[in-house]
Write a protein that holds these residues in place. Structure first.
Motif, PDB file in Angstrom:
ATOM      1  N   ALA A 170       0.822  -1.220   0.000  1.00 16.04           N
ATOM      2  CA  ALA A 170       0.000   0.000   0.000  1.00 16.04           C
ATOM      3  C   ALA A 170       0.850   1.263   0.000  1.00 16.04           C
ATOM      4  CB  ALA A 170      -0.925   0.006   1.214  1.00 16.04           C
ATOM      5  N   LEU A 171       1.974   1.203   0.706  1.00 19.82           N
ATOM      6  CA  LEU A 171       2.813   2.398   0.834  1.00 19.82           C
ATOM      7  C   LEU A 171       3.794   2.490  -0.334  1.00 19.82           C
ATOM      8  CD1 LEU A 171       3.393   2.158   4.680  1.00 19.82           C
ATOM      9  CD2 LEU A 171       1.812   3.649   3.473  1.00 19.82           C
ATOM     10  N   HIS A 172       4.666   3.499  -0.286  1.00 19.52           N
ATOM     11  CA  HIS A 172       5.610   3.678  -1.389  1.00 19.52           C
ATOM     12  C   HIS A 172       6.929   2.968  -1.130  1.00 19.52           C
ATOM     13  CE1 HIS A 172       6.330   7.195   1.331  1.00 19.52           C
ATOM     14  NE2 HIS A 172       7.560   6.755   1.190  1.00 19.52           N
ATOM     15  N   TYR A 180       8.363   1.495   8.425  1.00 21.45           N
ATOM     16  CA  TYR A 180       7.696   2.649   9.037  1.00 21.45           C
ATOM     17  C   TYR A 180       7.800   2.634  10.563  1.00 21.45           C
ATOM     18  CZ  TYR A 180       3.461  -0.107  10.208  1.00 21.45           C
ATOM     19  OH  TYR A 180       2.587  -1.025  10.721  1.00 21.45           O
ATOM     20  N   TYR A 208       4.134  -1.223  -5.631  1.00 19.12           N
ATOM     21  CA  TYR A 208       3.814  -0.248  -4.596  1.00 19.12           C
ATOM     22  C   TYR A 208       2.519   0.489  -4.935  1.00 19.12           C
ATOM     23  CZ  TYR A 208       8.614  -1.311  -3.476  1.00 19.12           C
ATOM     24  OH  TYR A 208       9.763  -1.978  -3.161  1.00 19.12           O
ATOM     25  N   ASP A 209       2.066   1.322  -4.011  1.00 18.90           N
ATOM     26  CA  ASP A 209       0.879   2.165  -4.221  1.00 18.90           C
ATOM     27  C   ASP A 209      -0.379   1.349  -4.534  1.00 18.90           C
ATOM     28  OD1 ASP A 209       2.653   4.293  -3.990  1.00 18.90           O
ATOM     29  OD2 ASP A 209       2.866   4.576  -6.147  1.00 18.90           O
ATOM     30  N   VAL A 210      -0.445   0.130  -4.076  1.00 16.07           N
ATOM     31  CA  VAL A 210      -1.666  -0.652  -4.296  1.00 16.07           C
ATOM     32  C   VAL A 210      -2.275  -0.981  -2.932  1.00 16.07           C
ATOM     33  CG1 VAL A 210      -2.694  -2.720  -5.293  1.00 16.07           C
ATOM     34  CG2 VAL A 210      -0.713  -1.677  -6.401  1.00 16.07           C
ATOM     35  N   VAL A 211      -3.402  -0.363  -2.648  1.00 15.30           N
ATOM     36  CA  VAL A 211      -4.093  -0.644  -1.394  1.00 15.30           C
ATOM     37  C   VAL A 211      -5.108  -1.734  -1.682  1.00 15.30           C
ATOM     38  CG1 VAL A 211      -5.465   0.312   0.495  1.00 15.30           C
ATOM     39  CG2 VAL A 211      -3.812   1.758  -0.682  1.00 15.30           C
ATOM     40  N   THR A 258       6.103   6.731  11.762  1.00 13.79           N
ATOM     41  CA  THR A 258       6.025   6.766  10.298  1.00 13.79           C
ATOM     42  C   THR A 258       6.624   8.066   9.766  1.00 13.79           C
ATOM     43  OG1 THR A 258       4.048   5.401  10.308  1.00 13.79           O
ATOM     44  CG2 THR A 258       4.493   6.607   8.297  1.00 13.79           C
ATOM     45  N   MET A 263       9.148   8.545   6.457  1.00 13.38           N
ATOM     46  CA  MET A 263       9.150   9.823   5.745  1.00 13.38           C
ATOM     47  C   MET A 263      10.413  10.642   6.056  1.00 13.38           C
ATOM     48  SD  MET A 263       6.331   9.176   4.280  1.00 13.38           S
ATOM     49  CE  MET A 263       6.391  10.613   3.212  1.00 13.38           C
TER      50      MET A 263
ATOM     51  N   TYR B   2       3.956   8.217 -12.324  1.00 10.66           N
ATOM     52  CA  TYR B   2       2.618   8.544 -12.834  1.00 10.66           C
ATOM     53  C   TYR B   2       2.732   9.842 -13.635  1.00 10.66           C
ATOM     54  CZ  TYR B   2       1.563   5.065  -9.290  1.00 10.66           C
ATOM     55  OH  TYR B   2       1.548   3.916  -8.540  1.00 10.66           O
ATOM     56  N   ARG B  44       3.603  12.952   1.728  1.00 12.42           N
ATOM     57  CA  ARG B  44       2.390  12.376   1.162  1.00 12.42           C
ATOM     58  C   ARG B  44       1.247  13.340   1.447  1.00 12.42           C
ATOM     59  NH1 ARG B  44       2.745   6.506   0.604  1.00 12.42           N
ATOM     60  NH2 ARG B  44       0.511   6.350   0.982  1.00 12.42           N
ATOM     61  N   ASN B  84       4.603   8.812  -6.686  1.00 13.99           N
ATOM     62  CA  ASN B  84       3.572   7.938  -6.133  1.00 13.99           C
ATOM     63  C   ASN B  84       2.193   8.566  -6.237  1.00 13.99           C
ATOM     64  OD1 ASN B  84       6.171   7.694  -4.114  1.00 13.99           O
ATOM     65  ND2 ASN B  84       5.331   5.724  -4.714  1.00 13.99           N
ATOM     66  N   PHE B  85       1.234   7.725  -6.572  1.00  9.03           N
ATOM     67  CA  PHE B  85      -0.149   8.186  -6.668  1.00  9.03           C
ATOM     68  C   PHE B  85      -1.022   6.989  -6.305  1.00  9.03           C
ATOM     69  CE2 PHE B  85      -4.098   9.487  -8.688  1.00  9.03           C
ATOM     70  CZ  PHE B  85      -4.120  10.854  -8.451  1.00  9.03           C
ATOM     71  N   VAL B  86      -1.622   7.048  -5.134  1.00  5.75           N
ATOM     72  CA  VAL B  86      -2.312   5.854  -4.634  1.00  5.75           C
ATOM     73  C   VAL B  86      -3.778   6.147  -4.307  1.00  5.75           C
ATOM     74  CG1 VAL B  86      -1.358   6.284  -2.339  1.00  5.75           C
ATOM     75  CG2 VAL B  86      -2.213   4.023  -2.881  1.00  5.75           C
TER      76      VAL B  86
END
Lengths: 461, 274
Positions: A170-172, A180, A208-211, A258, A263, B2, B44, B84-86
């Motif tokens: 879900a995260l990058h 995190y 990545y970026d898939v929730v 996190t 970050m 993206y 983010r 990133n683009f979620v």
């Protein structure tokens, strides 16, 4: 020759120095010391340490190779059972696992198994990791949801068995709580990245970026993949549920860590994500996450960092090593103290916490003595920041979005011991199934699930 | 990565971008949001989805340049990519036939209002839209919203377009005319949403607001976006972003939105985007 009764010390940064930086605290063994330490191992025939290891590493065997100076061979033995040794060698609670059952405890300290594992992992990483031979491709595809310790272990093992594995994160960044949650000074992120690279080199693809549950559902994944493993962890923060908890200055441990770890707020403004902590920080809770928060606060410049915990020192759930490190660094422990209210100024900025003293009563359901408030023992402590580290619950996103999936009373996904859920083809393991536990238990669950996924795929044809 | 496929300057500080994000576009529904991070060192930030095209695989975002990240984003051009683009994140708007709905958008809040207006019109609601902005040049999407509205009202602070005054003045007018209103939705500055909710509470008209507080992960993990709703703590990212406007503690929300205001200024100055 008599066996040395104590572990060889592992050199580390002195407390006064290390609270000014985010570098790793211990430096690790030099090869000569590792060999000497390995020679302490009695090579017991009954191998209690292996039984004490959730991922069944052949501990006496790799130690024997170290003792003989065969580091490459030792790495090979180690890696047949774990794909993440550099992580385990740092964050495993060895004292209650492999080292907790070592025969040497009868005469003194156990073999420093954790330090030896760490030594080997670092030796291999410096040298360049060797990719093991993979099994012949089976043509089967498995989706792994979450790239934390459970998911990465499951992915690595399945890839070695010849299955095509894709991890959805879900995260990058990969690693879940390794990235995190656990601070840089305890688990450098470069090490997490290196372990993930190793798993990628086994042929695992990480997206990545898939929730999952939002961007794509588990049901949709199963249209394309032959099986799915859910390792989405315990990401839902618990709160104290006392007045003032939404004031500016109160963070969940998750938000605080996190911001700092993933970050990189400790490098603000070079990195864009800020964090502010003021001068006096209070962390509520006394587990490993709480120690991480209290120690991170010092490194961000806090003048005072409290651990406030409602039970006494013997009930603190953190590992002794973490508590010891926190004490050395100057963290102030206020035990048998329970917060009842946060108070702020007219701008909504946190200013103080009202606490009440506790005493211990009868045993409760957890087998620990129940803390009871002492009447009229309230005190007010001035603080700028409060960090709530009293635990996490399973992330509800997947349990809520998979139709018919059996959910336990803590919002966890119910599985058998081999990670099977009530839906054929869907497996789960780690904190999402057990509730918040340790990295190594999540890895053990990922490993068992990989085995049962493999037999499921073979039976499915 | 993206890619930015289209860019439109809506006003001096407001930009529109179409971003190639096929997985997000495939699932996006009105009322949801996305989280983006521009580069390796970026933060983010959540942005509400202003439109989506499932066939082309694009998501439209419209944003006001208020902080370091949005200013940096505004400088990017067609052909550039963001790291990133979620999404889509959050609970979609409930799209059903209410009867008569009043859809209120203020400033850049008009952008997320648009797909909801469209969806509510398509299921047969009588849609009254009220758009507000400081002045005419900051008013956006008037034509688009008009084409899905049965009635459209405009309010500007300086009277350069429509009625001089606030969106709440127009809403008060509709209520005074005894118009039957089944639901009000307000998206815009927190203070605007608060004023609208305070007004409709008196008349017991169901009111939804869409919140966009400070977030980190957007998946329910950090709780940075927590809001107090009816005395209960909710996470805007997973329980929202829409909530019952009569139950939201707007005062706390405003305070929490100012948490990092100094750091934001510092970041802007240092990066020279200010």
């Amino acid at each position: 020759m008599a066996v040395r009764k104590t572990k060889h010390e592992m050199p580390e940064q002195p407390p006064k120095e290390r609270i000014k930086n985010f570098n790793e605290v211990p430096f690790g063994y030099l090869p000569e010391i590792a060999i000497e330490e390995a020679k302490r191992c009695l090579q017991c025939k009954n191998r209690p340490c292996v039984e004490g290891c959730p991922v069944e590493i052949d501990i006496p065997e790799f130690i024997k190779e170290i003792a003989e100076g065969n580091f490459d061979k030792a790495v090979e033995v180690l890696k047949t059972k774990t794909s993440l040794p550099a992580v385990c060698g740092r964050v495993c609670p060895y004292e209650s696992q492999c080292e907790g059952v070592c025969t040497l405890l009868k005469i003194g300290e156990p073999v420093a198994i954790g330090r030896l594992e760490r030594f080997l992992a670092d030796y291999e990483r410096d040298k360049g990791m060797k990719i093991p031979k993979k099994a012949r491709p089976t043509g089967k595809k498995v989706a792994i949801v979450g790239s934390g310790p459970a998911g990465l272990t499951c992915a690595g093992d399945l890839a070695k068995m010849g299955h095509k594995v894709t991890v959805f994160e879900a995260l990058h960044a990969p690693g879940g709580v390794l990235m995190y949650g656990i601070p840089e000074f305890r688990l450098p992120k470069a090490i997490v990245n290196a372990e993930v690279d190793y798993i990628k080199q086994l042929g695992v693809d990480v997206k990545y970026d898939v929730v999952v549950g939002k961007t794509i559902t588990v049901e949709e994944l199963l249209e394309e993949y032959d099986a799915a493993f859910i390792g989405t962890g315990a990401g839902l923060p618990r709160w104290l549920r006392i007045p003032g908890e939404n004031l500016d200055g109160v963070y969940s441990a998750n938000e605080f860590l996190t911001r700092v770890n993933m970050m990189k707020a400790y490098q603000f403004p070079e990195y864009d994500t800020p964090v502010k902590i003021g001068k006096i920080v209070a962390t509520f809770g006394a587990g490993n996450v709480a120690m991480d928060c209290a120690r991170t606060s010092l490194r961000l410049g806090a003048e005072k960092s409290y651990i406030i915990y409602r039970r006494s020192d013997v009930e603190m759930p953190a590992r002794d090593e973490e508590i010891e490190h926190a004490r050395e660094e100057g963290v102030i422990f206020k035990l048998l103290t329970n917060p009842v209210e946060f108070k702020g100024d007219d701008k909504g900025l946190l200013k103080e916490v009202k606490c009440i003293k506790m005493e211990l009563g009868e045993l409760d359901d957890s087998g620990r003595r129940r803390p009871i408030p002492i009447p009229r023992s309230e005190e007010t402590i001035k603080i700028d920041t409060a960090l709530i580290a009293i635990g996490q619950s399973p992330n509800p996103l997947i349990p809520q979005t998979v139709k018919g999936l059996k959910i336990g009373k803590w919002g966890n996904i119910e599985t058998d011991e081999n990670g099977r859920t009530n839906i054929p083809g869907i497996f789960a393991g780690g904190d999402i199934a057990t509730g918040a536990a340790t990295v190594i238990l999540a890895m053990g669950a990922g490993k068992r699930a990989a085995r049962s996924i493999d037999s499921y795929l073979k039976s499915k044809k | 990565m993206y890619e930015i496929l289209e860019k439109k300057v809506m006003s001096e500080t407001v930009k529109l971008m179409k971003i190639k994000a096929p997985l997000v576009a495939k699932k996006a529904q009105a009322g949801q949001f996305a989280i983006l991070r521009i580069d390796k060192k970026g933060e983010r930030i959540p942005l509400t989805i202003a439109d989506f095209d499932r066939k082309k695989g694009t998501i439209t975002i419209i944003f006001m340049e208020v902080g370091k990240t949005t200013k940096q984003l505004g400088k990017l051009n067609v052909g550039d990519s963001i790291m990133n683009f979620v999404g889509p994140l959050g609970v979609p708007s409930e799209i059903k036939k209410y009867g008569t709905v009043v859809m209120i958008g203020g400033g850049v809040g008009i952008a997320p209002l648009y797909p909801i207006v469209k969806a509510l019109k398509e299921v047969g609601n009588h849609v009254i839209s009220i758009l507000g902005a400081r002045n005419e040049s900051l008013l956006m999407l008037e034509k688009e919203i008009k084409s899905f509205s049965d009635e459209l009202f405009i309010a500007t602070d300086d009277g350069s377009k429509g009625q001089k005054g606030f969106v709440s003045d127009i809403l008060q007018g509709l209520i005074d005319e005894k118009r039957e209103i089944h639901m009000v939705m307000a998206i815009g500055p927190v203070i605007m949403m608060k004023v609208v909710a305070d007004l409709t509470r008196k008349y017991n008209i169901k009111t939804l607001v869409s919140l966009n507080p400070i977030m980190v992960d957007g998946t329910g993990m950090c709780g940075g976006c927590r809001v107090s709703v009816g005395g209960e703590t909710k996470f805007a990212c997973v329980h929202g972003p829409e909530f019952d406007g009569h139950l939201v503690d707007f005062k706390n929300l405003m305070l929490r939105n100012r948490r990092f205001i100094k750091e934001e200024e510092q970041a802007c100055k240092l990066s020279g985007v200010m």
